[in-house]
Design a protein around this motif. Structure first.
Motif, PDB file in Angstrom:
ATOM      1  N   ASN A  95       2.990   2.074   1.781  1.00 35.15           N
ATOM      2  CA  ASN A  95       4.436   2.265   1.885  1.00 35.15           C
ATOM      3  C   ASN A  95       5.110   1.152   2.688  1.00 35.15           C
ATOM      4  O   ASN A  95       4.584   0.702   3.721  1.00 35.15           O
ATOM      5  N   ASN A  96       6.260   0.716   2.190  1.00 29.74           N
ATOM      6  CA  ASN A  96       7.157  -0.169   2.955  1.00 29.74           C
ATOM      7  C   ASN A  96       6.471  -1.459   3.404  1.00 29.74           C
ATOM      8  O   ASN A  96       6.642  -1.918   4.539  1.00 29.74           O
ATOM      9  N   ASN A  97       5.711  -2.041   2.500  1.00 32.02           N
ATOM     10  CA  ASN A  97       5.077  -3.334   2.754  1.00 32.02           C
ATOM     11  C   ASN A  97       5.762  -4.423   1.927  1.00 32.02           C
ATOM     12  O   ASN A  97       6.416  -4.143   0.925  1.00 32.02           O
ATOM     13  N   LYS A  98       5.558  -5.660   2.340  1.00 34.07           N
ATOM     14  CA  LYS A  98       6.031  -6.809   1.567  1.00 34.07           C
ATOM     15  C   LYS A  98       4.817  -7.537   0.995  1.00 34.07           C
ATOM     16  O   LYS A  98       3.918  -7.946   1.740  1.00 34.07           O
ATOM     17  N   PHE A  99       4.800  -7.691  -0.324  1.00 31.23           N
ATOM     18  CA  PHE A  99       3.768  -8.460  -1.010  1.00 31.23           C
ATOM     19  C   PHE A  99       4.431  -9.670  -1.660  1.00 31.23           C
ATOM     20  O   PHE A  99       5.301  -9.508  -2.522  1.00 31.23           O
ATOM     21  N   ALA A 100       4.041 -10.859  -1.267  1.00 33.44           N
ATOM     22  CA  ALA A 100       4.567 -12.082  -1.870  1.00 33.44           C
ATOM     23  C   ALA A 100       3.386 -13.009  -2.126  1.00 33.44           C
ATOM     24  O   ALA A 100       2.863 -13.640  -1.193  1.00 33.44           O
ATOM     25  N   LEU A 101       2.946 -13.066  -3.377  1.00 30.98           N
ATOM     26  CA  LEU A 101       1.733 -13.806  -3.708  1.00 30.98           C
ATOM     27  C   LEU A 101       1.913 -15.298  -3.463  1.00 30.98           C
ATOM     28  O   LEU A 101       2.875 -15.908  -3.921  1.00 30.98           O
ATOM     29  N   ASN A 102       0.959 -15.867  -2.747  1.00 28.03           N
ATOM     30  CA  ASN A 102       0.875 -17.321  -2.588  1.00 28.03           C
ATOM     31  C   ASN A 102      -0.036 -17.840  -3.688  1.00 28.03           C
ATOM     32  O   ASN A 102      -1.256 -17.678  -3.617  1.00 28.03           O
ATOM     33  N   ILE A 103       0.537 -18.431  -4.711  1.00 30.04           N
ATOM     34  CA  ILE A 103      -0.274 -18.845  -5.866  1.00 30.04           C
ATOM     35  C   ILE A 103      -1.200 -20.005  -5.535  1.00 30.04           C
ATOM     36  O   ILE A 103      -2.120 -20.305  -6.301  1.00 30.04           O
ATOM     37  N   ASN A 104      -0.997 -20.658  -4.394  1.00 28.62           N
ATOM     38  CA  ASN A 104      -1.949 -21.676  -3.970  1.00 28.62           C
ATOM     39  C   ASN A 104      -3.234 -21.043  -3.459  1.00 28.62           C
ATOM     40  O   ASN A 104      -4.276 -21.693  -3.388  1.00 28.62           O
ATOM     41  N   GLU A 105      -3.163 -19.760  -3.064  1.00 28.74           N
ATOM     42  CA  GLU A 105      -4.348 -19.055  -2.594  1.00 28.74           C
ATOM     43  C   GLU A 105      -5.008 -18.251  -3.712  1.00 28.74           C
ATOM     44  O   GLU A 105      -6.218 -18.108  -3.764  1.00 28.74           O
ATOM     45  N   ASP A 106      -4.202 -17.676  -4.592  1.00 26.38           N
ATOM     46  CA  ASP A 106      -4.750 -16.857  -5.670  1.00 26.38           C
ATOM     47  C   ASP A 106      -3.832 -16.988  -6.875  1.00 26.38           C
ATOM     48  O   ASP A 106      -2.719 -16.463  -6.879  1.00 26.38           O
ATOM     49  N   ALA A 107      -4.280 -17.674  -7.902  1.00 22.72           N
ATOM     50  CA  ALA A 107      -3.393 -18.030  -9.000  1.00 22.72           C
ATOM     51  C   ALA A 107      -3.235 -16.935 -10.048  1.00 22.72           C
ATOM     52  O   ALA A 107      -2.264 -16.946 -10.798  1.00 22.72           O
ATOM     53  N   LEU A 108      -4.162 -15.964 -10.124  1.00 18.00           N
ATOM     54  CA  LEU A 108      -4.135 -15.060 -11.269  1.00 18.00           C
ATOM     55  C   LEU A 108      -4.724 -13.674 -10.947  1.00 18.00           C
ATOM     56  O   LEU A 108      -5.690 -13.244 -11.569  1.00 18.00           O
ATOM     57  N   PRO A 109      -4.158 -12.929 -10.006  1.00 17.31           N
ATOM     58  CA  PRO A 109      -4.672 -11.577  -9.741  1.00 17.31           C
ATOM     59  C   PRO A 109      -4.182 -10.578 -10.785  1.00 17.31           C
ATOM     60  O   PRO A 109      -3.161 -10.784 -11.443  1.00 17.31           O
ATOM     61  N   GLN A 110      -4.925  -9.476 -10.953  1.00 17.45           N
ATOM     62  CA  GLN A 110      -4.494  -8.409 -11.853  1.00 17.45           C
ATOM     63  C   GLN A 110      -3.156  -7.823 -11.405  1.00 17.45           C
ATOM     64  O   GLN A 110      -2.269  -7.562 -12.225  1.00 17.45           O
ATOM     65  N   ALA A 111      -3.011  -7.598 -10.105  1.00 22.21           N
ATOM     66  CA  ALA A 111      -1.775  -7.054  -9.551  1.00 22.21           C
ATOM     67  C   ALA A 111      -1.797  -7.252  -8.045  1.00 22.21           C
ATOM     68  O   ALA A 111      -2.843  -7.582  -7.463  1.00 22.21           O
ATOM     69  N   LEU A 112      -0.662  -7.027  -7.399  1.00 22.27           N
ATOM     70  CA  LEU A 112      -0.623  -7.097  -5.942  1.00 22.27           C
ATOM     71  C   LEU A 112      -1.111  -5.801  -5.312  1.00 22.27           C
ATOM     72  O   LEU A 112      -1.629  -5.799  -4.195  1.00 22.27           O
ATOM     73  N   ILE A 113      -0.943  -4.677  -6.020  1.00 20.67           N
ATOM     74  CA  ILE A 113      -1.531  -3.399  -5.612  1.00 20.67           C
ATOM     75  C   ILE A 113      -2.326  -2.872  -6.795  1.00 20.67           C
ATOM     76  O   ILE A 113      -1.795  -2.693  -7.880  1.00 20.67           O
ATOM     77  N   GLU A 114      -3.614  -2.645  -6.589  1.00 18.36           N
ATOM     78  CA  GLU A 114      -4.478  -2.145  -7.651  1.00 18.36           C
ATOM     79  C   GLU A 114      -5.233  -0.922  -7.148  1.00 18.36           C
ATOM     80  O   GLU A 114      -5.824  -0.941  -6.064  1.00 18.36           O
ATOM     81  N   SER A 115      -5.209   0.160  -7.944  1.00 15.05           N
ATOM     82  CA  SER A 115      -5.866   1.403  -7.536  1.00 15.05           C
ATOM     83  C   SER A 115      -6.611   1.995  -8.725  1.00 15.05           C
ATOM     84  O   SER A 115      -6.037   2.201  -9.791  1.00 15.05           O
ATOM     85  N   ARG A 116      -7.900   2.292  -8.523  1.00 12.95           N
ATOM     86  CA  ARG A 116      -8.740   2.792  -9.612  1.00 12.95           C
ATOM     87  C   ARG A 116      -9.534   4.017  -9.161  1.00 12.95           C
ATOM     88  O   ARG A 116     -10.042   4.071  -8.030  1.00 12.95           O
ATOM     89  N   LEU A 117      -9.627   5.007 -10.072  1.00 18.46           N
ATOM     90  CA  LEU A 117     -10.543   6.132  -9.915  1.00 18.46           C
ATOM     91  C   LEU A 117     -10.292   6.933  -8.644  1.00 18.46           C
ATOM     92  O   LEU A 117     -11.220   7.403  -7.975  1.00 18.46           O
ATOM     93  N   GLY A 118      -9.011   7.115  -8.303  1.00 17.75           N
ATOM     94  CA  GLY A 118      -8.656   7.924  -7.150  1.00 17.75           C
ATOM     95  C   GLY A 118      -7.662   8.995  -7.532  1.00 17.75           C
ATOM     96  O   GLY A 118      -7.433   9.280  -8.720  1.00 17.75           O
ATOM     97  N   SER A 119      -7.030   9.597  -6.538  1.00 22.11           N
ATOM     98  CA  SER A 119      -6.032  10.631  -6.817  1.00 22.11           C
ATOM     99  C   SER A 119      -5.132  10.831  -5.611  1.00 22.11           C
ATOM    100  O   SER A 119      -5.496  10.492  -4.473  1.00 22.11           O
ATOM    101  N   ASN A 120      -3.945  11.365  -5.886  1.00 24.03           N
ATOM    102  CA  ASN A 120      -2.978  11.702  -4.836  1.00 24.03           C
ATOM    103  C   ASN A 120      -2.642  10.510  -3.937  1.00 24.03           C
ATOM    104  O   ASN A 120      -2.466  10.654  -2.734  1.00 24.03           O
ATOM    105  N   ASN A 121      -2.550   9.346  -4.550  1.00 24.25           N
ATOM    106  CA  ASN A 121      -2.156   8.148  -3.803  1.00 24.25           C
ATOM    107  C   ASN A 121      -0.664   7.885  -3.997  1.00 24.25           C
ATOM    108  O   ASN A 121      -0.096   8.200  -5.041  1.00 24.25           O
ATOM    109  N   GLN A 122      -0.042   7.293  -2.979  1.00 20.03           N
ATOM    110  CA  GLN A 122       1.386   7.021  -3.018  1.00 20.03           C
ATOM    111  C   GLN A 122       1.645   5.533  -2.799  1.00 20.03           C
ATOM    112  O   GLN A 122       1.079   4.921  -1.885  1.00 20.03           O
ATOM    113  N   PHE A 123       2.521   4.989  -3.631  1.00 15.78           N
ATOM    114  CA  PHE A 123       2.934   3.591  -3.525  1.00 15.78           C
ATOM    115  C   PHE A 123       4.457   3.596  -3.507  1.00 15.78           C
ATOM    116  O   PHE A 123       5.092   3.705  -4.566  1.00 15.78           O
TER     117      PHE A 123
END
Length: 333
Positions: free
Chosen positions: A215-243
Motif C-alpha cells: 500500500n501507498n508505495n512509489k514504484f518507478a522502474l530504472n530501465i538502466n537497472e532492469d530493462a524488461l520485468p514482467q511487472a513492478l508488482i507480481e503476485s502468484r499462488l496466494g490469496s487475500n492480498n491487497q495492492f
C-alpha cells in the motif's frame, strides 16, 4: 488449479509474569532468548505485602490479521538497542540500528547476505537513513514479527540478469516501511506482510504469500537497472492480498512494438480474493493490470491506468475469472 497453495499463520502469545524473584525472572527471559533484563524487586515490608517488579519485558502480539502490533515492541537490552556497523547475522530478538553506511566487500557471491536475519522473532531494524550496498543487502528467513525501516538498499550488480537482492521466506507479520529500495525483492511462503510508504526502482515479486498489503508505495522502474520485468508488482499462488494506493511507473514509452520497460504494472496469477484499488499506473508497453490462470473473488476498483501499449486490464493466457468485480476504473491507454 496449477499448484496446491501453502498457508502459514502464526502468532505469539502474551506472556504475563507475576510475583517472580529476580533470579527466576532473569532465567525465564534468558530461556526465551531475550537476553539479560534489569529487574528490581522491592523488599517485602508490611506496607508492601507482595514483591513489586519495576522493570518488565513486553512481548508484542499482533492485534489483528491485518498487520503488526507496533505499539508494544520488545524492550532492548540497552537504551539504544543493538548498534550495527558492518554485515552480520541477526538471530536474537531486539532493536537494531545502523550507525553508518555499510558497503559489503563481497561483490560476486549472490548467495551471500550482508544482513542475514533468520530463525528468530521480534526483530526491528532501523537503518536511520543509512545505505546498505551489497549483492544481497538483507535476507529474512523463518522470522515472526519484524520490521525494516528507513533503509537505503543498493546492489553493485543491478542489471536485468541480477537475482533477487532482498529475500523474505517463511516469515510472518513483517512491516517494510519508509525505505528506498533499488533492488529486486522476492517474498515466498509468507503471510501478513505490510509494505507501505517505500520507494522502489525495481520490482516486488511474491509467491505463496497470503494476507499481505502492498500500500501507498512509489514504484518507478530504472530501465538502466532492469530493462524488461514482467511487472513492478507480481503476485502468484496466494490469496487475500491487497495492492492499494500505489503509484507505479513502468519506465516504458508505452509502445507495444518497443518492449522496453515494464510489461505491466501489476501482474497476478492464480490468486483468490485479492484487492487492487486506487492505484495510479502508467508507462508500460503492455497493460496496467494483467492476470493469468484462475483469478477469483477479486476486486479491481477505482484505479487510474494511462499510457499503456496494449490495454488497461488484460487477461491473455489460461485465464478463468470466477466471479470478480471490476468497477470505477479510469483507463486512458
Amino acid at each position: 488449479m496449477k499448484n496446491s497453495q501453502k498457508y502459514f499463520r502464526g502468532g505469539i502469545a502474551t506472556v504475563s509474569m507475576i510475583t517472580l524473584t529476580a533470579s527466576v525472572f532473569a532465567a525465564i527471559m534468558g530461556w526465551l532468548g531475550f537476553g539479560s533484563a534489569n529487574v528490581v524487586i522491592q523488599p517485602q515490608t508490611s506496607s508492601s505485602p507482595e514483591p513489586q517488579i519495576s522493570s518488565t519485558y513486553t512481548i508484542p502480539v499482533p492485534t489483528s490479521p491485518t498487520g503488526l502490533n507496533t505499539a508494544n515492541r520488545i524492550a532492548s537490552t540497552s537504551p539504544k538497542g543493538n548498534v550495527i556497523s558492518s554485515c552480520q547475522e541477526i538471530t536474537r530478538p531486539g532493536n537494531y540500528t545502523l550507525n553508518g553506511d555499510i558497503t559489503d566487500p563481497i561483490t560476486s557471491n549472490t548467495s551471500h547476505a550482508c544482513l542475514n536475519i533468520h530463525n528468530t522473532n521480534n526483530v526491528y531494524l532501523s537503518c536511520a537513513g543509512h545505505t546498505v550496498n551489497s549483492v544481497d543487502p538483507v535476507n529474512i528467513t523463518n522470522v515472526n514479527n519484524f520490521s525494516i525501516n528507513s533503509c537505503n538498499f543498493k546492489s553493485p550488480q543491478n542489471n536485468s540478469g541480477q537475482p533477487f537482492a532482498i529475500k523474505i521466506a517463511n516469515s510472518t507479520y513483517g512491516e517494510i516501511l519508509n525505505n528506498t529500495i533499488n533492488v529486486k525483492v522476492s517474498v515466498s511462503d509468507s503471510s501478513f506482510m505490510n509494505v507501505h510508504n517505500n520507494s522502489f526502482s525495481d520490482y516486488w515479486k511474491q509467491i505463496y504469500t497470503t494476507n499481505s498489503k502492498i500500500n501507498n508505495n512509489k514504484f518507478a522502474l530504472n530501465i538502466n537497472e532492469d530493462a524488461l520485468p514482467q511487472a513492478l508488482i507480481e503476485s502468484r499462488l496466494g490469496s487475500n492480498n491487497q495492492f492499494t494506493g500505489n503509484n507505479i511507473d513502468g519506465g516504458s514509452d508505452a509502445v507495444w512494438s518497443n518492449p522496453v520497460g515494464a510489461d505491466s504494472s501489476i501482474f497476478i496469477a492464480d490468486e483468490n480474493a485479492d484487492l487492487v484499488k486506487s492505484n495510479t499506473m502508467q508507462d508500460t508497453f503492455n497493460c496496467g493490470v494483467e492476470t493469468l490462470g484462475v483469478f477469483s473473488n477479486a476486486t479491481i476498483d477505482s484505479n487510474t491506468i494511462k499510457k499503456t501499449g496494449y490495454g488497461g486490464i488484460c487477461a491473455f493466457y489460461y485465464n478463468s475469472w470466477i466471479p470478480n468485480v471490476v468497477s470505477n476504473n479510469v483507463i486512458d491507454s
